[in-house]
Design a protein around this motif. Structure first.
Motif, mmCIF file in Angstrom:
data_model
loop_
_atom_site.group_PDB
_atom_site.id
_atom_site.type_symbol
_atom_site.label_atom_id
_atom_site.label_comp_id
_atom_site.label_asym_id
_atom_site.label_seq_id
_atom_site.Cartn_x
_atom_site.Cartn_y
_atom_site.Cartn_z
ATOM 1 N N GLY A 195 0.822 -1.204 0.000
ATOM 2 C CA GLY A 195 0.000 0.000 0.000
ATOM 3 C C GLY A 195 0.853 1.249 0.000
ATOM 4 O O GLY A 195 0.546 2.216 -0.700
ATOM 5 N N VAL A 196 1.934 1.239 0.796
ATOM 6 C CA VAL A 196 2.837 2.397 0.823
ATOM 7 C C VAL A 196 3.449 2.591 -0.563
ATOM 8 O O VAL A 196 3.519 3.709 -1.080
ATOM 9 C CB VAL A 196 3.929 2.210 1.893
ATOM 10 N N GLY A 197 3.856 1.484 -1.181
ATOM 11 C CA GLY A 197 4.408 1.582 -2.523
ATOM 12 C C GLY A 197 3.400 2.173 -3.496
ATOM 13 O O GLY A 197 3.742 3.002 -4.344
ATOM 14 N N LEU A 198 2.130 1.774 -3.353
ATOM 15 C CA LEU A 198 1.082 2.265 -4.256
ATOM 16 C C LEU A 198 0.812 3.738 -4.015
ATOM 17 O O LEU A 198 0.607 4.510 -4.957
ATOM 18 C CB LEU A 198 -0.187 1.434 -4.051
ATOM 19 N N ALA A 199 0.865 4.142 -2.733
ATOM 20 C CA ALA A 199 0.544 5.532 -2.397
ATOM 21 C C ALA A 199 1.566 6.499 -2.988
ATOM 22 O O ALA A 199 1.223 7.635 -3.290
ATOM 23 C CB ALA A 199 0.457 5.708 -0.893
#
Lengths: 117, 521
Positions: free
Chosen positions: B330-334
């Motif tokens: 999720g952090v990577g996507l954000a």
């Protein structure tokens, strides 16, 4: 006219909403099975409605006029696959409901419930 | 006819054909059926390893079904690829490796564990079908084909969860919960596929990714896909099926189910990264996935602490660990749309999350197998009724310690390696998230200390004084997983560099996925 053209899609929404309503608010296992079937049918109807092309030729080889191009029946093929999968799912749900009824003597999800916490 | 080029289809077809052959073999030779299935899944594992080395060294493999040529993705005269295409990039093969290893070990473990059960030919048929379904889910490059494999996997896993259902009601109940969840998920995935087809007239993932407009309908499809796939992966607040089905399924099947739920996680990442990528609002979707992850981590672990049933406890930990993967990715996507942040910590966070998928499959599988071993010898899953088993089951105790240390993130085990990457990178994104992640890790350790204490420590109990160590095939399965856990823990850099990093880059670079199919256009 817009409403008439969109009639199949409105039906799709109604069917899927009814299915979700049944799944959330009904306590009987058979009704839950019906809810899932309703949802599946809504999706099937959606696929079939997408497959319709106005004034085109249905992909039935024996019936089509020669040297014309027919509709690619992908949406119909998807629907057929989903119907078969829906059949398997329904059969599995019903057989599990039978097993639950045998052991708990009820189809009520509030009463037939040992797994908690 | 080079056999090597046909491996992508062989890893699907061999288990599929064996699934339908196993009832016949079971009729002819009941004793060796388990052995046959283990050999089949062993062959699949070897083929997957060959495929993995191919994919990682030479780039993505594709396989076009029913075409004149297996690499002809785009037949002339048509506007888009219409055939079913298997597209195996580094991320797919990463999941494929997990799948084939877990299925092989499950079949080996079942040799002894399921010996006394009736109807084994059905059990093995379903196990092989589940192997087919999961491999198909991760290898396919076609949205509708994904749906079909998802349903194959769902139906097979439901039947396996309620496999013991002939003399008690609970397995049927757990199975019913899972089939309802799966049926909703399946319908909604198909609905999203229909939305894509209605707009773009294609089913191929790469083509959809290329022509994606991100209309209002695509937003609806995105919401549906994220919701139902998070539900199938067992993320809070849609986790209610996880403890039930994980605890009621036979131990080997629970290990497999962990991997299958991660295939849904894979699909979630595949759809968000490959189909939408930066065309959607990545910050919003990324934060939704982060919040799902943090909720899963925290609620999962707090629910786990109060459990008395050993497998139920571990199932809640599975929910909690899924949170770490969602958090990392999720952090990577954000930060996907922000190249500087992506470079400094986004890629690292995703490496942590993706690496954690594999680690989780290994140590959670090991823990479920030890729980199965305890159940196999004592006949109970209630922690209050166990005790002093460390005296009789020394190997199982050691394996349990390894698994528990790995899940709690203690060096030098693999859980530590991936969790450290997640902490480091997520801290740079938002310190609070990293602190929550560490706190959850401590609570995990606390809960496993409790399990170890109540199951293995203490004086020998009267009713368990004749308990023996479990049979060799079960020990073999557990030892293999323990070995992998230690190797991954000792050399995490090697694994991250060679397997995990290519998988992350395959997710991030949308064009690397689409180019393989649409290269000639």
């Amino acid at each position: 006219m817009v409403v008439v053209n969109n009639f199949p899609f409105i039906t799709v929404v109604i069917l899927i909403s009814l299915g979700i309503y049944t799944l959330i608010f009904k306590k009987n296992l058979l009704k839950i099975a019906i809810g899932i079937i309703l949802m599946g049918n809504g999706v099937n109807l959606f696929l079939v409605s997408l497959g319709y092309r106005h004034e085109s030729i249905a992909p039935i080889y024996t019936n089509a006029p020669e040297e014309t191009s027919m509709v690619m029946p992908t949406a119909q093929a998807l629907t057929l696959t989903n119907i078969v999968i829906g059949l398997a799912t329904t059969a599995l749900i019903l057989s599990l409901a039978v097993a639950i009824y045998k052991h708990y003597g009820t189809l009520d999800t509030d009463k037939a419930r040992r797994l908690r916490g | 006819m080079n056999l090597l080029t046909h491996i992508p289809v062989l890893v699907i077809v061999i288990p599929l054909l064996a699934a339908f052959a196993s009832p016949i073999i079971g009729k002819l030779n009941k004793k060796n059926l388990g052995l046959f299935v283990s050999v089949i899944l062993g062959i699949t594992l070897i083929l997957t390893l060959i495929l993995a080395t191919n994919v990682l060294t030479k780039g993505p493999a594709i396989y076009v079904f029913g075409g004149e040529d297996i690499s002809l993705t785009h037949p002339s005269g048509l506007f888009a690829p219409i055939r079913i295409i298997f597209q195996i990039d580094a991320m797919s093969i990463f999941m494929g490796l997990i799948a084939s290893l877990v299925f092989f070990l499950a079949s080996v473990y079942s040799l002894s564990y399921m010996k006394s059960h009736e109807g084994l030919e059905k059990y093995y048929t379903l196990l092989l079908l589940l192997a087919t379904g999961m491999s198909g889910m991760v290898y396919t490059g076609d949205t509708f084909n994904f749906f079909v494999f998802l349903e194959i996997a769902s139906i097979a896993s439901v039947a396996l969860i309620s496999f013991k259902g002939t003399d008690c009601g609970e397995p049927a109940e757990a199975g019913l919960k899972y089939i309802v969840v799966s049926a909703i998920a399946g319908s909604m995935v198909l609905f999203s596929v229909a939305i894509f087809y209605g707009q773009y007239n294609v089913l191929n993932m790469a083509t959809i990714a290329e022509v994606m407009q991100f209309t209002q309908l695509d937003k609806i499809a995105l919401i549906l896909l994220v919701t139902v796939l998070a539900m199938k992966a067992g993320s809070v607040p849609m986790h209610m099926w996880t403890p039930d089905s994980y605890s009621e399924a036979p131990a080997a099947i629970t290990m497999v189910l962990v991997a299958v739920s991660q295939a849904s996680l894979y699909a979630l990442f595949r759809f968000t990264f490959t189909l939408y990528n930066i065309k959607m609002n990545t910050v919003a979707v990324g934060w939704i996935i982060i919040i799902l992850g943090v909720l899963s981590m925290f609620i999962g672990v707090t629910m786990a602490i109060i459990q008395k049933d050993i497998k139920r406890l571990m199932a809640y930990h599975a929910v909690s660990q899924t949170g770490y993967m969602l958090l990392g990715v999720g952090v990577g996507l954000a930060v996907l749309a922000n190249p500087i942040a992506l470079e400094t910590f986004g890629i690292k966070a995703m490496e942590g999350g993706i690496f954690h998928i594999m680690n989780h499959a290994m140590y959670k599988g090991l823990l479920f197998l030890t729980a199965g071993a305890l159940f196999f010898r004592t006949g109970t899953r209630d922690l209050n009724k166990m005790g002093g088993l460390g005296n009789n089951m020394i190997y199982t105790a050691v394996f349990f310690i390894i698994g528990a240390a790995a899940i709690a993130g203690i060096p030098p085990f693999n859980g530590f390696a991936s969790k450290l990457i997640i902490y480091e990178s997520v801290y740079q994104f938002n310190p609070l998230l990293a602190i929550i992640a560490m706190l959850v890790s401590i609570l995990t350790l606390a809960s496993f200390v409790k399990v170890f204490h109540s199951a293995f420590l203490g004086p020998k109990m009267e009713q368990f004084k004749d308990v023996k160590e479990v049979p060799k095939s079960m020990l073999f399965a557990m030892a293999t997983l323990a070995f992998i856990i230690i190797i991954f823990g000792l050399f995490p850099d090697l694994v991250v560099k060679n397997i995990v990093h290519p998988a992350v880059m395959a997710l991030i670079n949308q064009s690397s996925y689409t180019e393989v199919i649409l290269g000639g256009m």
